[in-house]
Design an enzyme around this catalytic site. Structure first.
Site, PDB file in Angstrom:
ATOM      1  N   SER A   1       0.827  -1.207   0.000  1.00 39.98           N
ATOM      2  CA  SER A   1       0.000   0.000   0.000  1.00 39.98           C
ATOM      3  C   SER A   1       0.858   1.251   0.000  1.00 39.98           C
ATOM      4  O   SER A   1       1.974   1.256   0.549  1.00 39.98           O
ATOM      5  CB  SER A   1      -0.901   0.005   1.248  1.00 39.98           C
ATOM      6  OG  SER A   1      -1.518   1.260   1.421  1.00 39.98           O
TER       7      SER A   1
ATOM      8  N   TYR B   1      -2.302  -0.249  10.006  1.00 39.56           N
ATOM      9  CA  TYR B   1      -2.493  -0.781   8.650  1.00 39.56           C
ATOM     10  C   TYR B   1      -1.199  -0.649   7.845  1.00 39.56           C
ATOM     11  O   TYR B   1      -0.742  -1.616   7.224  1.00 39.56           O
ATOM     12  CB  TYR B   1      -3.627  -0.035   7.953  1.00 39.56           C
ATOM     13  CG  TYR B   1      -3.749  -0.359   6.483  1.00 39.56           C
ATOM     14  CD1 TYR B   1      -4.106  -1.633   6.069  1.00 39.56           C
ATOM     15  CD2 TYR B   1      -3.499   0.611   5.505  1.00 39.56           C
ATOM     16  CE1 TYR B   1      -4.207  -1.942   4.710  1.00 39.56           C
ATOM     17  CE2 TYR B   1      -3.604   0.316   4.160  1.00 39.56           C
ATOM     18  CZ  TYR B   1      -3.961  -0.958   3.769  1.00 39.56           C
ATOM     19  OH  TYR B   1      -4.055  -1.264   2.434  1.00 39.56           O
TER      20      TYR B   1
END
Length: 364
Positions: A149, A174
């Site tokens: 990501s 995350y």
């Protein structure tokens, strides 16, 4: 780089009814023949499961058009090691595309456990299964492609973000799990000679996307006559990447695995790579909202006289968020000839049209 022909391959796609996974499977079924796709997804209720069910129905319709190929769906969690071992034993995948993950920066602040389960334990199970796919001299997995990501860049001041940048200071759990995926993959590539490529996705959007993403959430709120909050007082810039472009990039990367090589010490040089996959173009959030409102009116999701100004609220930055994302995608273009083509207006138009059909006209 080792070239891989996807024809006749068995491909395991985790997160197969997720946004990127479902669109990737559809693309593979449409363009590669024959192909054998196995997908596993836990179908969590993190967001509206009717969208996931719709995606699965679309895949099954497409698969029915290609009797020479096959599609197998398994409902299950990649954090279940026995399930993953069984999947590998039963199907012996040639390629693995790991897209299953608990997504979302803000959700990780209040629900950390789901990130550890899916993004760390789940990915470990995938790596272990890839490792043991070579047991007893079997050819095993030719290429592991996995989702990282843009969140790994944290609050890096330098833009555009390059894979050469240090990413040691994540600002959300995350992001920390995604950076951990890259580190774990590197270790397994080094120790067990597993060709692996990580892809740092930049703000993926499009039809049947994730409702927790800004463009989708804004649309839901506007339709419900609620105010939308524009963070950092509108001073956010994002590298928005349309889903079809992301899928094309993933498909190209699948077909080019890092080469297996031996170093001077007789040990494997890790067949490992990480790329940014984004639009390499910044869009101001206020401009983005302006285009979105125009396209929602055009698609008749909202009436022509809708008062947008009364429904906009400029607010401070959210914890864990970053003010800017911007991808340096030159390495991906150099190695795979990939460059996104979809404009923001074109992508938001397709989303608005899908939204009108799905929610306003009752597709389900």
């Amino acid at each position: 780089m080792t070239t891989i022909d996807l024809k006749n391959k068995t491909i395991l796609v985790t997160g197969g009814i997720g946004f990127i996974g479902a669109n990737l499977i559809l693309e593979l079924l449409k363009t590669v023949s024959p192909i054998h796709i196995v997908s596993v997804d836990s179908r969590t209720d993190y967001y509206d499961v009717s969208i996931k069910d719709w995606r699965l129905a679309e895949i099954k319709k497409e698969a029915a058009l290609h009797p020479e190929s096959s599609f197998t769906f398994v409902l299950g969690d990649i954090a279940d090691s026995a399930l993953i071992q069984q999947l590998f034993a039963d199907h012996q995948p040639d390629l693995v595309v790991n897209l299953a993950a608990q997504a979302g920066v803000r959700y990780s602040i209040t629900n950390p456990d789901s990130y550890v389960q899916s993004n760390l334990i789940g990915f470990y199970n995938i790596l272990e299964a890839c490792r043991h796919s070579y047991d007893n001299g079997v050819k095993g997995v030719e290429h592991l492609v996995y989702a990282s990501s843009s969140s790994v860049y944290g609050s890096n001041a330098k833009v555009p973000y390059s894979t050469e940048d240090k990413v040691d200071n994540p600002v959300s759990l995350y992001a920390a799990t995604k950076k951990s995926n890259e580190l774990m993959a590197h270790a397994y590539s080094k120790l067990y000679n597993i060709p692996s490529t990580g892809l740092r996705f930049f703000t993926v959007y499009g039809p049947a996307g994730r409702p927790d993403m800004a463009y989708f959430g804004f649309t839901n709120k506007l339709l419900a006559d609620q105010k939308i909050q524009i963070f950092n007082y509108g001073n956010c810039k994002r590298d928005f990447t349309y889903i079809d472009d992301i899928v094309e990039g993933v498909k190209r990367v699948m077909q080019g695995a890092p080469d297996k090589k031996t170093g001077a010490d007789g040990l494997p040089i890790p067949p490992y790579a990480v790329y940014n996959i984004g639009n390499s173009h910044q869009e101001n959030l206020l401009d983005f909202v302006d285009i979105l409102q125009q396209e929602l009116i055009r698609a008749k999701v909202l009436p022509e006289d809708y008062d947008f100004e009364a429904h906009k609220e400029l607010v401070a930055m959210q914890p864990g968020d970053v003010p800017i994302t911007y991808a340096d995608t030159e390495p991906l273009e150099r190695d795979y000839g990939f460059k996104p083509r979809t404009t923001l207006r074109e992508g938001l138009r397709r989303f608005a049209e899908w939204y009108q059909e799905f929610y306003r006209e009752g597709a389900l």
